[in-house]
Design an enzyme around this catalytic site. Structure first.
Site, mmCIF file in Angstrom:
data_model
loop_
_atom_site.group_PDB
_atom_site.id
_atom_site.type_symbol
_atom_site.label_atom_id
_atom_site.label_comp_id
_atom_site.label_asym_id
_atom_site.label_seq_id
_atom_site.Cartn_x
_atom_site.Cartn_y
_atom_site.Cartn_z
ATOM 1 N N TYR A 97 0.824 -1.202 0.000
ATOM 2 C CA TYR A 97 0.000 0.000 0.000
ATOM 3 C C TYR A 97 0.862 1.258 0.000
ATOM 4 O O TYR A 97 2.018 1.248 0.406
ATOM 5 C CB TYR A 97 -0.954 0.023 1.196
ATOM 6 C CG TYR A 97 -0.299 0.267 2.544
ATOM 7 C CD1 TYR A 97 -0.216 1.553 3.083
ATOM 8 C CD2 TYR A 97 0.237 -0.785 3.278
ATOM 9 C CE1 TYR A 97 0.376 1.782 4.317
ATOM 10 C CE2 TYR A 97 0.822 -0.577 4.510
ATOM 11 C CZ TYR A 97 0.898 0.716 5.022
ATOM 12 O OH TYR A 97 1.500 0.926 6.244
ATOM 13 N N CYS A 98 0.248 2.353 -0.475
ATOM 14 C CA CYS A 98 0.863 3.686 -0.410
ATOM 15 C C CYS A 98 -0.162 4.634 0.203
ATOM 16 O O CYS A 98 -1.003 4.204 0.999
ATOM 17 C CB CYS A 98 1.356 4.146 -1.779
ATOM 18 S SG CYS A 98 0.074 4.250 -3.057
ATOM 19 N N TRP A 99 -0.116 5.914 -0.145
ATOM 20 C CA TRP A 99 -1.013 6.878 0.487
ATOM 21 C C TRP A 99 -2.473 6.646 0.074
ATOM 22 O O TRP A 99 -3.368 6.576 0.906
ATOM 23 C CB TRP A 99 -0.569 8.298 0.142
ATOM 24 C CG TRP A 99 -1.602 9.356 0.367
ATOM 25 C CD1 TRP A 99 -2.127 10.196 -0.551
ATOM 26 C CD2 TRP A 99 -2.245 9.703 1.609
ATOM 27 N NE1 TRP A 99 -3.055 11.051 0.018
ATOM 28 C CE2 TRP A 99 -3.140 10.760 1.346
ATOM 29 C CE3 TRP A 99 -2.154 9.209 2.910
ATOM 30 C CZ2 TRP A 99 -3.942 11.334 2.325
ATOM 31 C CZ3 TRP A 99 -2.949 9.794 3.902
ATOM 32 C CH2 TRP A 99 -3.824 10.841 3.607
ATOM 33 N N TYR A 126 -3.340 3.896 2.436
ATOM 34 C CA TYR A 126 -3.376 4.297 3.845
ATOM 35 C C TYR A 126 -4.551 5.224 4.130
ATOM 36 O O TYR A 126 -5.146 5.165 5.210
ATOM 37 C CB TYR A 126 -2.066 4.994 4.242
ATOM 38 C CG TYR A 126 -2.139 5.589 5.634
ATOM 39 C CD1 TYR A 126 -1.939 4.791 6.757
ATOM 40 C CD2 TYR A 126 -2.456 6.935 5.824
ATOM 41 C CE1 TYR A 126 -2.045 5.325 8.037
ATOM 42 C CE2 TYR A 126 -2.563 7.467 7.103
ATOM 43 C CZ TYR A 126 -2.359 6.660 8.204
ATOM 44 O OH TYR A 126 -2.478 7.186 9.463
#
Length: 352
Positions: A97-99, A126
């Site tokens: 995952y990222c932002w 996130y």
């Protein structure tokens, strides 16, 4: 088995333990502020690199920024494969995952999947996880029957919670999660408090693992533990819950606090700097006396006076107002501060 490349946040969090590795590809600063429980940080762009790409995007346009960004991302992912993932077996399954579930996590997931690993990207990243945690923290506390351990400072509340946890009880230790003992002298040496978001993630992670059919023991905290705020729904639920009144004789309380605050005993200058914070409540003359006691090494006298003149009056002013069921609380008196004394109290509470 065919694995989806993209998984919704609700589905991913429901089966979080099934992933072999949870990979956060955001910058180290983003990761440090908060991350999914158990995640490791393998940034595809550092903070400086991300700023550089962002500046290019604004100044020269998306195409030039994407070229530079792609080169940086490719090099960083290659480094992580060489140093972190090379020993992973064929069926190793990471969640990435990222932002917001965009290009950063998409690039990592794509390359891992092309190698042959069943990598999954967290849909919404996130940002969606944070929304989920906020929603859960508003609802989860109502599912549990809390038993709030109340008692004056030094009565052994935190130690009793640790003993209960070791005995198999469900314990929400907010001071441990906040890295703070919840008072003006409560900061821990060499252990800075986490961010508010990280604190809330830790609370959510603890609550989601509890069985609603069993009680959850928690300490009678105020709304803030150091600089961190206890979520409102949890605070409201705690204040309406059944209480336990823990007591310990004053000499034992002094002994317990001398042991638990050994870092202040060894560093009276730091202790005295903290005591300055109480000057508005107690006046300069009393603070000067307490600081002199610290410098002279008369710690037992100092602790006893702090308890009798500051902590105990503050506790008595607040406990009835904030925990309405304290008047009906069963009394649990510790005979001393030995392990057996706390074990006996824990056994009693677990069978009541």
């Amino acid at each position: 088995m065919k694995y989806p490349a993209l998984l919704s946040c609700a589905e991913a969090l429901a089966r979080l333990q099934s992933f072999d590795t949870i990979i956060d590809v955001r910058t180290p600063a983003e990761f440090e502020e908060d991350h999914l429980p158990g995640a490791i940080n393998c940034p595809v762009l550092s903070g400086e690199e991300r700023a550089r790409v962002g500046t290019l995007y604004k100044q020269t346009g998306a195409f030039e920024a994407k070229k530079v960004g792609a080169a940086l991302v490719a090099r960083n992912i290659a480094h992580h494969i060489d140093t972190v993932f090379m020993d992973k077996p064929r069926y190793w399954q990471p969640l990435v995952y990222c932002w917001r579930g965009g290009n950063r996590s998409g690039a990592m997931t794509h390359i891992l999947a092309r190698i042959g690993w069943p990598a999954i990207q967290l849909d919404g990243g996130y940002r969606e996880y944070r929304r989920h945690v906020n929603g859960e923290l508003a609802e989860l506390p109502a599912r549990f029957a809390f038993r709030v351990v109340c008692g004056t400072t030094g009565s052994g509340k935190s130690r009793l919670l640790r003993t209960l946890a070791q005995a198999g009880a469900q314990v929400l230790d907010l001071e441990h999660l906040a890295a703070h003992r919840g008072s003006v002298l409560g900061s821990l040496p060499d252990a800075p408090q986490p961010s508010q978001k990280s604190f809330e993630s830790a609370i959510w992670d603890a609550l989601r693992r509890f069985d609603p059919a069993r009680p959850v023991f928690v300490e009678s905290e105020s709304k803030k533990v150091g600089k961190l705020r206890v979520p409102d729904a949890l605070m409201d639920r705690m204040r309406a819950s059944e209480c336990v009144a823990l007591s310990l004789a004053l000499p034992h309380r002094v002994e317990l606090l001398r042991h638990e605050y050994q870092h202040f005993v060894a560093d009276p200058a730091t202790l005295n700097a903290q005591l300055d914070c109480l000057a508005k409540l107690h006046g300069k003359e009393r603070i000067a006396r307490w600081q002199a006691l610290a410098l002279e090494g008369r710690i037992a006298t100092l602790v006893e006076e702090l308890l009798e003149q500051h902590y105990d009056p503050a506790y008595l002013r607040s406990i009835d107002r904030n925990f309405g069921r304290i008047g009906q609380a069963p009394q649990v008196e510790l005979e001393g501060i030995s392990e057996e004394s706390f074990a006996a109290a824990a056994r009693r509470l677990m069978v009541e």
